[in-house]
Write a protein that holds these residues in place. Structure first.
Motif: not given
Ligand code: ZN
Length: 213
Positions: A2-29
């Motif tokens: 089971x994954x997690x929800x992660x929040x950042x102080x800034x992001x390049x990811x676009x959330x689901x909304x306005x008829x457009x799917x949310x972004x997918x990708x990767x987080x590197x740590x």
């Protein structure tokens, strides 16, 4: 897992909304890479990055991570979304809904007595794309938008209120409206499209389908 929800102080990811799917990708740590499978907006917490695997043990508050978009997917959404502006400019009728997808998209219009032809629309759309105009972005106050309500083209996606200035998207000579979506820089970036189908959705409603040529 089971994954997690992660929040950042800034992001390049676009959330689901306005008829457009949310972004997918990767987080590197460090040397870890964690897949992000969806992005949603949480009204209280901000932009919610949904991971494929747990990150609790890896990630501390204050950590710095690198975010990477699934760019091929996002770019397709940007191409389709920008094409929706063009379609909205070509069809002089209120927009009542829409959905952006990777391979196909659709926009709904309350057409009244207006007749639509998919061949003509395809030609007009590709002529606009071929013009290669550059998009412009500017911010205006809510008060200015209130004074010019005709600038809001999409009845189903009105700009948010009370969140400060509103972003306007300008496609010179073609379209000018408030929009918080994702766009290409230049129309030529969209490439050729086809209006594949015009569906009857009630007496005055038409659903216009778009695919990549
Ligand atoms: Zn837009």
């Amino acid at each position: 897992m089971i994954g997690c929800d992660v929040y950042f102080d800034q992001t390049i990811f676009y959330p689901l909304g306005g008829g457009q799917p949310g972004d997918t990708g990767w987080m590197r740590l460090g040397d870890q890479t964690i897949e992000i499978t969806d992005t949603r907006k949480d009204l209280d917490l901000g932009i919610r990055h949904i991971t494929a695997a747990p990150v609790d043990a890896l990630l501390q508050v204050g950590a710095t991570v690198t975010l990477e978009l699934d760019w091929a997917r996002r770019h397709r959404h940007m191409q389709m979304h920008t094409a929706m502006h063009l379609l909205g400019a070509l069809i002089d009728a209120p927009v009542t809904g829409g959905q952006v997808g990777l391979a196909k998209s659709r926009l709904d219009f309350d057409v009244g007595d207006l007749k639509l032809d998919k061949g003509v629309l395809t030609e007009q759309l590709n002529a606009l794309i071929a013009s290669g105009a550059d998009l412009g972005f500017e911010w205006v106050s809510e008060a200015l938008l209130d004074a010019q309500p005709e600038l809001v083209r999409t009845m189903s996606v009105a700009p948010p209120r009370g969140a400060g200035d509103i972003r306007m998207v300008r496609i010179p000579g073609i379209d000018y409206q408030p929009c918080g979506g994702t766009h290409v820089h230049c129309l030529g970036e969209i490439g050729p499209l086809i209006v594949s189908k015009i569906e009857n959705k009630g007496r005055q409603n038409r659903r216009v389908h778009l695919v990549f040529a």
